[in-house]
Design an enzyme around this catalytic site. Structure first.
Site, PDB file in Angstrom:
ATOM      1  N   GLU A  35       0.861  -1.174   0.000  1.00  0.00           N
ATOM      2  CA  GLU A  35       0.000   0.000   0.000  1.00  0.00           C
ATOM      3  C   GLU A  35       0.906   1.236   0.000  1.00  0.00           C
ATOM      4  O   GLU A  35       1.792   1.335   0.862  1.00  0.00           O
ATOM      5  CB  GLU A  35      -0.900   0.009   1.237  1.00  0.00           C
ATOM      6  N   ARG A 262       4.125 -12.707  10.252  1.00  0.00           N
ATOM      7  CA  ARG A 262       4.858 -11.455  10.128  1.00  0.00           C
ATOM      8  C   ARG A 262       6.013 -11.477  11.118  1.00  0.00           C
ATOM      9  O   ARG A 262       5.932 -12.073  12.184  1.00  0.00           O
ATOM     10  CB  ARG A 262       3.918 -10.275  10.376  1.00  0.00           C
ATOM     11  N   LYS A 272       3.498   1.203  10.019  1.00  0.00           N
ATOM     12  CA  LYS A 272       3.690   2.418   9.218  1.00  0.00           C
ATOM     13  C   LYS A 272       3.071   3.633   9.896  1.00  0.00           C
ATOM     14  O   LYS A 272       3.585   4.738   9.787  1.00  0.00           O
ATOM     15  CB  LYS A 272       3.126   2.220   7.810  1.00  0.00           C
TER      16      LYS A 272
END
Length: 561
Positions: A35, A262, A272
């Protein structure tokens, strides 16, 4: 697949099983789908290495697809940075794609779903929608607008697209099952109204598709065979498949979503949103600050693509989330820089040393090996003169037997040079040593082959000639956070654990061979660590970043504490 003795990870087992069952190898296709709402970090590097590594292993194309469905947070700057990072890591994508490329197709499919009674326009507030979703143990309640006529839904959805409503007035929802145990299946939102310009489509659209609706359909449009994502999307898989059920055709490849763990990293954050906070609040100088875990930050600090790939390969692909100690990443960059970085001499905390019996005004140029790990690296010349700089820590008036550096009455060898003996020292009014007076043995020059040059002394010091030294700025970096998992404390903000000593700026002196060093060049400052030239450097002023020390000093500090 190439022959290899290493064992397969569970992702590769999935692919191998599909191939065994008859899936055509030439239909394999992967994608990396960031993204564009921030810079990529070290966690993304593992995903990049996974997907592009699979592409190389199976000789299959890998798309770089930007999931750009939220114009409120996405910028072209992030798109450009992501492309730079992927290329810097050494990977090349097959096709550069954008979810925004598919806005019209997604809209057309949504129209079909409305006509089939599989989607409807909901006119409730977001708060009411959330309440009616229910809880994991309590079924949701149907919206009062769930059974609108197809005609009314089509008219409202068209009006949403035409910009006739305010943000939040209406949403388009899939009609699935408000009693499903998976809350994501309780009539998820497919479209919301956003009156914001998109970085690619500008103001062409004022309705934007949600991630869950977009992601699987984008995979399908691109004919991605295997869509790998992190574990937080495991619950989304059922919805991913349901949305695909609405559009797939039998003759085309149906994407398969599978999840892997992850990787979280010690002494940093990889959200982020939290990284953006660090930037906006001025804790760091930007997304590429060398203290940041972003790929851009690591690159600026002096990390190499090879070290990051080796790190990703070491931690592998897992099914459970865990915390990886950042010292493992530092190990890999040390290992790689040890092979490729030229050895030079730089003094970070200078103390003046005068060789009293060395002729006044004389200088000589000594041979210095560039890298003992690389025979082809050759030699360079370093100047030697009467006045030198050594490290403050390398001299003591008095010291015990375990101190193998310079002390009064003691001898050491100057790297590539002569054996010297400390005779006396000078102090300032506060008692600080500001100069050391030494004598040298003229016959002890390194490599000269004399009996004196072969004499063994226990200590060897790096140094620079004061007359020839180049003054530079050095930025010494440490962990950005003092806590191993700064964002794991429910009652404390992660910003409370900022390490106030994460950056120290000093003035240092380096040998003149570095005078024309270029931005990005990497060196080992002998005995001090690995350094690279920062982008803030100018022809008038060189700036070096410490990439990593020669040893893991942080581990020793932690044990001591």
């Amino acid at each position: 697949m190439s022959n290899t003795s290493r064992s397969l990870n569970f992702i590769e087992h999935i692919i191998e099983e599909d191939l065994t069952k008859g899936f055509p190898k030439d239909k394999l296709k992967f994608r990396f789908p960031p993204e564009p709402n921030g810079y990529l970090h070290i966690g993304h590097a593992s995903s990049i290495c996974l997907n592009f590594g699979l592409g190389l292993r199976y000789e299959a194309p890998v798309n770089l697809r930007f999931d750009d469905t939220n114009p409120a947070k996405e910028e072209q700057e992030y798109v450009d940075a992501i492309k730079r990072d992927v290329e810097w890591l050494g990977y090349q994508w097959d096709t550069e794609c954008y979810a925004s490329d598919y806005f019209q197709q997604l809209y057309d499919w949504a129209i079909v779903m409305i006509k089939q009674g599989a989607a409807y326009v909901d006119s409730q507030s977001s708060e009411d929608v959330a309440i009616q979703k229910g809880t994991p143990t309590e079924a949701g309640k149907e919206s009062p607008f769930r059974n609108r006529s197809i005609e009314e839904n089509l008219l409202l959805f068209q009006s949403m697209k035409d910009g006739k409503f305010k943000e939040g007035e209406h949403v388009l929802r899939a009609k699935i099952d408000m009693t499903s145990p998976n809350m994501l299946m309780r009539d998820p939102i497919m479209y919301r109204i956003l009156h914001k310009a998109h970085h690619r489509t500008n103001t062409d659209w004022c309705i934007y598709p949600m991630y869950d609706w977009t992601h699987g359909e984008s995979d399908y449009i691109e004919q991605v065979s295997h869509s790998f994502c992190t574990l937080e999307f495991a619950m989304h898989r059922e919805l991913y498949d349901w949305f695909l059920d609405q559009v797939v055709e039998e003759k085309l490849v149906r994407p398969k979503q599978r999840e892997f763990a992850r990787r979280n990293f010690s002494h940093t954050v990889v959200s982020k949103r939290k990284l953006l906070q660090l930037v906006e609040k001025g804790v760091v100088t930007g997304w590429d600050d060398p203290r940041m875990p972003t790929i851009s930050g690591l690159r600026r600090r002096g990390y190499t693509p090879e070290s990051i790939k080796a790190f990703a390969d070491t931690i592998g692909i897992a099914k459970r989330d865990n915390v990886v100690d950042v010292s493992l990443l530092e190990f890999h960059v040390r290992e790689h820089l040890n092979k490729i970085a030229p050895r030079v001499m730089g003094v970070l905390n200078p103390l003046k040393l005068v060789i009293t019996n060395y002729p006044d005004g004389e200088e000589e140029w000594l041979d210095a090996e560039n890298n003992q790990e690389d025979e082809s690296a050759g030699y360079r010349k370093v100047p030697f003169s009467k006045e030198l700089f050594i490290e403050q820590e390398d001299f003591k008036e008095e010291a015990n037997r375990k101190f193998f550096r310079l002390k009064l009455g003691g001898e050491v060898r100057l790297k590539n040079g002569y054996i010297i003996k400390a005779e006396s020292c000078t102090k300032d009014s506060d008692g600080n040593i500001i100069e050391v007076q030494c004598t040298y043995d003229p016959k002890s020059k390194s490599g000269s082959g004399t009996e004196e040059s072969l004499r063994k002394v226990k200590g060897t010091l790096h140094w620079v000639s004061a007359k020839h030294a180049v003054e530079v700025e050095v930025r010494l970096y440490d962990r950005l956070f003092t806590e191993e998992t700064p964002d794991s404390h429910k009652e404390k903000d992660f910003m409370e654990f900022i390490n106030s000593d994460s950056l120290t700026v000093i003035t240092a002196f380096v040998e003149p061979s570095l005078e024309n060093a270029q931005i990005g060049e990497q060196f080992q400052f002998q005995r001090m660590g690995y350094f690279n030239v920062d982008k803030d450097s100018t022809p008038e002023k060189l700036i070096f970043n410490r990439t990593v020390g020669l040893r893991d000093t942080w581990a020793k500090v932690q044990v001591k504490n």
